[in-house]
Write a protein that holds these residues in place. Structure first.
Motif, PDB file in Angstrom:
ATOM      1  N   PRO A 147      36.711  49.239  42.080  1.00 18.33           N
ATOM      2  CA  PRO A 147      36.829  48.223  43.134  1.00 18.33           C
ATOM      3  C   PRO A 147      37.943  47.220  42.858  1.00 18.33           C
ATOM      4  CG  PRO A 147      35.072  47.630  41.637  1.00 18.33           C
ATOM      5  CD  PRO A 147      35.571  48.978  41.180  1.00 18.33           C
ATOM      6  N   LEU A 148      38.138  46.308  43.794  1.00 19.22           N
ATOM      7  CA  LEU A 148      38.913  45.093  43.558  1.00 19.22           C
ATOM      8  C   LEU A 148      37.907  43.945  43.471  1.00 19.22           C
ATOM      9  CD1 LEU A 148      42.144  45.073  45.808  1.00 19.22           C
ATOM     10  CD2 LEU A 148      41.963  45.434  43.345  1.00 19.22           C
ATOM     11  N   LEU A 149      37.913  43.245  42.345  1.00 15.72           N
ATOM     12  CA  LEU A 149      36.952  42.176  42.102  1.00 15.72           C
ATOM     13  C   LEU A 149      37.619  40.814  42.190  1.00 15.72           C
ATOM     14  CD1 LEU A 149      35.118  43.648  38.974  1.00 15.72           C
ATOM     15  CD2 LEU A 149      34.484  43.904  41.378  1.00 15.72           C
ATOM     16  N   GLY A 150      36.851  39.829  42.612  1.00 13.30           N
ATOM     17  CA  GLY A 150      37.365  38.464  42.669  1.00 13.30           C
ATOM     18  C   GLY A 150      36.325  37.466  42.216  1.00 13.30           C
ATOM     19  N   LEU A 169      42.805  38.897  42.362  1.00 21.03           N
ATOM     20  CA  LEU A 169      41.967  40.086  42.443  1.00 21.03           C
ATOM     21  C   LEU A 169      42.214  40.965  41.227  1.00 21.03           C
ATOM     22  CD1 LEU A 169      42.520  40.886  46.222  1.00 21.03           C
ATOM     23  CD2 LEU A 169      40.438  39.958  45.185  1.00 21.03           C
ATOM     24  N   VAL A 170      41.157  41.591  40.743  1.00 12.49           N
ATOM     25  CA  VAL A 170      41.224  42.381  39.511  1.00 12.49           C
ATOM     26  C   VAL A 170      40.826  43.821  39.812  1.00 12.49           C
ATOM     27  CG1 VAL A 170      40.218  42.701  37.217  1.00 12.49           C
ATOM     28  CG2 VAL A 170      40.768  40.399  38.031  1.00 12.49           C
ATOM     29  N   LYS A 171      41.650  44.746  39.388  1.00 11.59           N
ATOM     30  CA  LYS A 171      41.358  46.184  39.475  1.00 11.59           C
ATOM     31  C   LYS A 171      40.797  46.619  38.127  1.00 11.59           C
ATOM     32  CE  LYS A 171      41.836  50.353  41.477  1.00 11.59           C
ATOM     33  NZ  LYS A 171      40.919  50.786  42.561  1.00 11.59           N
ATOM     34  N   GLN A 178      48.236  58.336  37.103  1.00  9.43           N
ATOM     35  CA  GLN A 178      48.103  56.876  36.996  1.00  9.43           C
ATOM     36  C   GLN A 178      48.472  56.204  38.320  1.00  9.43           C
ATOM     37  OE1 GLN A 178      46.741  57.523  34.520  1.00  9.43           O
ATOM     38  NE2 GLN A 178      47.847  57.639  32.589  1.00  9.43           N
ATOM     39  N   GLY A 179      49.388  56.803  39.040  1.00  5.09           N
ATOM     40  CA  GLY A 179      49.801  56.236  40.314  1.00  5.09           C
ATOM     41  C   GLY A 179      48.712  56.222  41.367  1.00  5.09           C
ATOM     42  N   THR A 180      47.667  57.054  41.182  1.00  5.63           N
ATOM     43  CA  THR A 180      46.557  57.021  42.139  1.00  5.63           C
ATOM     44  C   THR A 180      45.851  55.662  42.115  1.00  5.63           C
ATOM     45  OG1 THR A 180      44.931  57.955  40.560  1.00  5.63           O
ATOM     46  CG2 THR A 180      46.222  59.508  41.901  1.00  5.63           C
ATOM     47  N   THR A 181      45.972  54.946  41.006  1.00  6.78           N
ATOM     48  CA  THR A 181      45.454  53.568  40.960  1.00  6.78           C
ATOM     49  C   THR A 181      46.139  52.720  42.026  1.00  6.78           C
ATOM     50  OG1 THR A 181      45.313  53.868  38.563  1.00  6.78           O
ATOM     51  CG2 THR A 181      44.944  51.649  39.411  1.00  6.78           C
ATOM     52  N   GLY A 182      47.442  52.899  42.157  1.00  5.65           N
ATOM     53  CA  GLY A 182      48.204  52.150  43.157  1.00  5.65           C
ATOM     54  C   GLY A 182      47.829  52.504  44.585  1.00  5.65           C
ATOM     55  N   LEU A 183      47.545  53.792  44.841  1.00  2.18           N
ATOM     56  CA  LEU A 183      47.101  54.181  46.184  1.00  2.18           C
ATOM     57  C   LEU A 183      45.807  53.465  46.545  1.00  2.18           C
ATOM     58  CD1 LEU A 183      47.698  58.062  46.229  1.00  2.18           C
ATOM     59  CD2 LEU A 183      49.196  56.263  47.122  1.00  2.18           C
ATOM     60  N   GLU A 184      44.897  53.386  45.578  1.00  2.00           N
ATOM     61  CA  GLU A 184      43.632  52.694  45.831  1.00  2.00           C
ATOM     62  C   GLU A 184      43.851  51.205  46.074  1.00  2.00           C
ATOM     63  OE1 GLU A 184      40.773  53.457  42.785  1.00  2.00           O
ATOM     64  OE2 GLU A 184      40.974  55.630  42.946  1.00  2.00           O
ATOM     65  N   ILE A 185      44.713  50.591  45.265  1.00  2.00           N
ATOM     66  CA  ILE A 185      44.989  49.162  45.431  1.00  2.00           C
ATOM     67  C   ILE A 185      45.560  48.887  46.819  1.00  2.00           C
ATOM     68  CG2 ILE A 185      46.488  47.273  44.653  1.00  2.00           C
ATOM     69  CD1 ILE A 185      46.185  48.485  41.789  1.00  2.00           C
ATOM     70  N   ALA A 186      46.501  49.704  47.244  1.00  2.00           N
ATOM     71  CA  ALA A 186      47.113  49.507  48.560  1.00  2.00           C
ATOM     72  C   ALA A 186      46.066  49.601  49.664  1.00  2.00           C
ATOM     73  CB  ALA A 186      48.212  50.538  48.780  1.00  2.00           C
ATOM     74  N   ALA A 187      45.188  50.603  49.586  1.00  2.00           N
ATOM     75  CA  ALA A 187      44.170  50.780  50.617  1.00  2.00           C
ATOM     76  C   ALA A 187      43.146  49.649  50.582  1.00  2.00           C
ATOM     77  CB  ALA A 187      43.480  52.137  50.429  1.00  2.00           C
ATOM     78  N   GLN A 188      42.720  49.260  49.389  1.00  2.93           N
ATOM     79  CA  GLN A 188      41.713  48.197  49.274  1.00  2.93           C
ATOM     80  C   GLN A 188      42.274  46.851  49.720  1.00  2.93           C
ATOM     81  OE1 GLN A 188      41.109  49.144  45.144  1.00  2.93           O
ATOM     82  NE2 GLN A 188      39.067  49.992  45.505  1.00  2.93           N
ATOM     83  N   ALA A 189      43.524  46.578  49.358  1.00  3.96           N
ATOM     84  CA  ALA A 189      44.143  45.322  49.790  1.00  3.96           C
ATOM     85  C   ALA A 189      44.291  45.290  51.306  1.00  3.96           C
ATOM     86  CB  ALA A 189      45.503  45.152  49.116  1.00  3.96           C
ATOM     87  N   ALA A 190      44.666  46.416  51.903  1.00  5.92           N
ATOM     88  CA  ALA A 190      44.802  46.473  53.359  1.00  5.92           C
ATOM     89  C   ALA A 190      43.461  46.194  54.041  1.00  5.92           C
ATOM     90  CB  ALA A 190      45.346  47.835  53.782  1.00  5.92           C
ATOM     91  N   MET A 220      41.295  44.235  53.020  1.00  4.51           N
ATOM     92  CA  MET A 220      41.075  42.790  52.895  1.00  4.51           C
ATOM     93  C   MET A 220      42.096  41.983  53.680  1.00  4.51           C
ATOM     94  SD  MET A 220      40.321  42.468  48.813  1.00  4.51           S
ATOM     95  CE  MET A 220      38.925  43.252  48.020  1.00  4.51           C
ATOM     96  N   GLY A 221      43.008  42.665  54.364  1.00  8.57           N
ATOM     97  CA  GLY A 221      44.038  41.982  55.128  1.00  8.57           C
ATOM     98  C   GLY A 221      45.192  41.477  54.287  1.00  8.57           C
ATOM     99  N   ILE A 222      45.379  42.045  53.096  1.00  8.57           N
ATOM    100  CA  ILE A 222      46.440  41.604  52.178  1.00  8.57           C
ATOM    101  C   ILE A 222      47.597  42.581  52.242  1.00  8.57           C
ATOM    102  CG2 ILE A 222      47.045  41.155  49.764  1.00  8.57           C
ATOM    103  CD1 ILE A 222      44.035  40.553  49.299  1.00  8.57           C
ATOM    104  N   SER A 223      48.781  42.073  52.560  1.00  8.17           N
ATOM    105  CA  SER A 223      49.974  42.921  52.571  1.00  8.17           C
ATOM    106  C   SER A 223      51.039  42.409  51.611  1.00  8.17           C
ATOM    107  CB  SER A 223      50.555  43.010  53.984  1.00  8.17           C
ATOM    108  OG  SER A 223      50.915  41.709  54.458  1.00  8.17           O
ATOM    109  N   GLN A 224      50.929  41.139  51.209  1.00  6.47           N
ATOM    110  CA  GLN A 224      51.893  40.534  50.289  1.00  6.47           C
ATOM    111  C   GLN A 224      51.151  40.087  49.027  1.00  6.47           C
ATOM    112  OE1 GLN A 224      55.274  40.087  51.090  1.00  6.47           O
ATOM    113  NE2 GLN A 224      54.948  41.095  53.063  1.00  6.47           N
ATOM    114  N   ALA A 225      51.639  40.502  47.867  1.00  9.97           N
ATOM    115  CA  ALA A 225      51.007  40.108  46.607  1.00  9.97           C
ATOM    116  C   ALA A 225      51.936  40.423  45.449  1.00  9.97           C
ATOM    117  CB  ALA A 225      49.669  40.816  46.410  1.00  9.97           C
ATOM    118  N   THR A 226      51.717  39.735  44.337  1.00  9.47           N
ATOM    119  CA  THR A 226      52.335  40.108  43.072  1.00  9.47           C
ATOM    120  C   THR A 226      51.343  40.982  42.320  1.00  9.47           C
ATOM    121  OG1 THR A 226      53.640  38.079  42.938  1.00  9.47           O
ATOM    122  CG2 THR A 226      53.257  39.271  40.884  1.00  9.47           C
TER     123      THR A 226
END
Length: 327
Positions: free
Chosen positions: A21-24, A37-39, A155-167, A169-175
């Protein structure tokens, strides 16, 4: 390396790797001065993101080649990821590990059915030389810890999940802060976000004194670390950025960040106190950077990986002892 390889790896990992998940936490948001947010890849099989790369690499092998067995070298997390993936495929695995690796990581790798060969990292013995000898003698296939296309894809599949989970949550801009050793996770996430969430910039995070990626990005060419041991962040102590990973990071990543051992321990304590997750020192450096290097980070939202949780009890006690007033 390309996004198609990462998407193909995601299909092969479906039903095997966990979608973490993405945790906060509002307490961490306050400390970070922004939404944080923490992956938690410490919740992944074998306790780190390395299972993704290990499983992706083994699943891409020809079955006859895989049957002969695989070889890997690792301080512990890649070791366990490859060992579990090999066991799932019924393939032999030989893992070369530094003798000074945490005992729990050595024991866990053996417990997953792999043969462990120890080498003297502190004394300068080359794991690559040991690996080449064993590879030739036994006709095994080497699964590199980060400089391997299918490992990076996994390892890049982590990034696919982050992109989908952030979307979601309505997040498109982040560091995006990543714990970085040789750069497999960092480059894989950067490639995934380039395609799926271009408003997020990846920045690698490392231990002070072992910040080869930070220095390499700043100088424009690969820098090496003077030593490969002597820091509690054992999971991400690598000689230098990878031949494959550095060009990706150079093209896609922002400046690196570095944190001290004490700052990593503080982040471990806060991860447990506020998120109830267990982080190892090397897996906590991105969280430490988000909380302590906040003046060096731009934007209203930061996402960071907790890339592993395979910590020896004594080190974890050191971290929890730093909490002021307890949980």
């Amino acid at each position: 390396m390309n996004i198609d390889m990462i998407r193909a790896a995601a299909q092969r990992l479906e039903g095997h790797a966990r979608r973490t998940p993405l945790l906060g936490s509002p307490f961490l948001d306050e400390l970070a001065g922004r939404r944080l947010l923490v992956k938690p890849e410490c919740l992944q099989h074998t306790g780190s993101f390395k299972y993704r790369g290990g499983r992706a690499a083994l699943s891409a092998l020809d079955p006859d080649v895989r049957k002969r067995g695989v070889l890997a070298y690792s301080s512990g997390n890649h070791a366990q990821g490859v060992a579990l993936a090999a066991r799932e495929f019924g393939a032999p695995a030989v893992i070369i590990m530094p003798a000074d690796a945490p005992r729990s990581k050595i024991d866990n790798t053996r417990g997953l059915g792999a043969e462990v060969v120890l080498y003297d990292r502190a004394g300068g013995e080359s794991r690559e030389a040991v690996g080449e000898r064993i590879e030739a003698e036994r006709r095994l296939t080497l699964i590199k810890p980060y400089d391997e296309p299918e490992v990076i894809a996994g390892q890049g599949t982590t990034g696919l999940e982050i992109a989908a989970q952030a979307a979601e949550m309505g997040i498109s801009q982040a560091t995006m802060l990543t714990c970085c050793g040789g750069g497999g996770l960092t480059s894989g996430i950067a490639l995934a976000l380039e395609a799926e969430a271009p408003g997020m910039q990846v920045r690698p995070c490392e231990p002070e004194g072992f910040d080869d990626t930070k220095r390499s990005l700043a100088s424009g060419h690969v820098q090496s670390n003077a030593t490969q041991s002597g820091n509690i962040c054992d999971a991400i102590l690598t000689p230098a950025p990878g031949r494959l990973t550095f060009p990706i990071m150079q093209r896609l990543c922002g400046p690196g960040l570095a944190v001290s051992e004490d700052e990593a321990l503080d982040a471990m304590a806060l991860a447990w106190q506020r998120l109830r997750i267990v982080a190892e020192p090397g897996g906590a450096v991105a969280l430490a950077a988000a909380l302590i290097r906040k003046d060096e980070i731009e934007g209203d939202t930061v996402i960071c990986t907790v890339s592993g949780g395979n910590v020896d009890p004594g080190v974890f006690r050191r971290a929890l002892d730093r909490l002021d007033g307890g949980a």
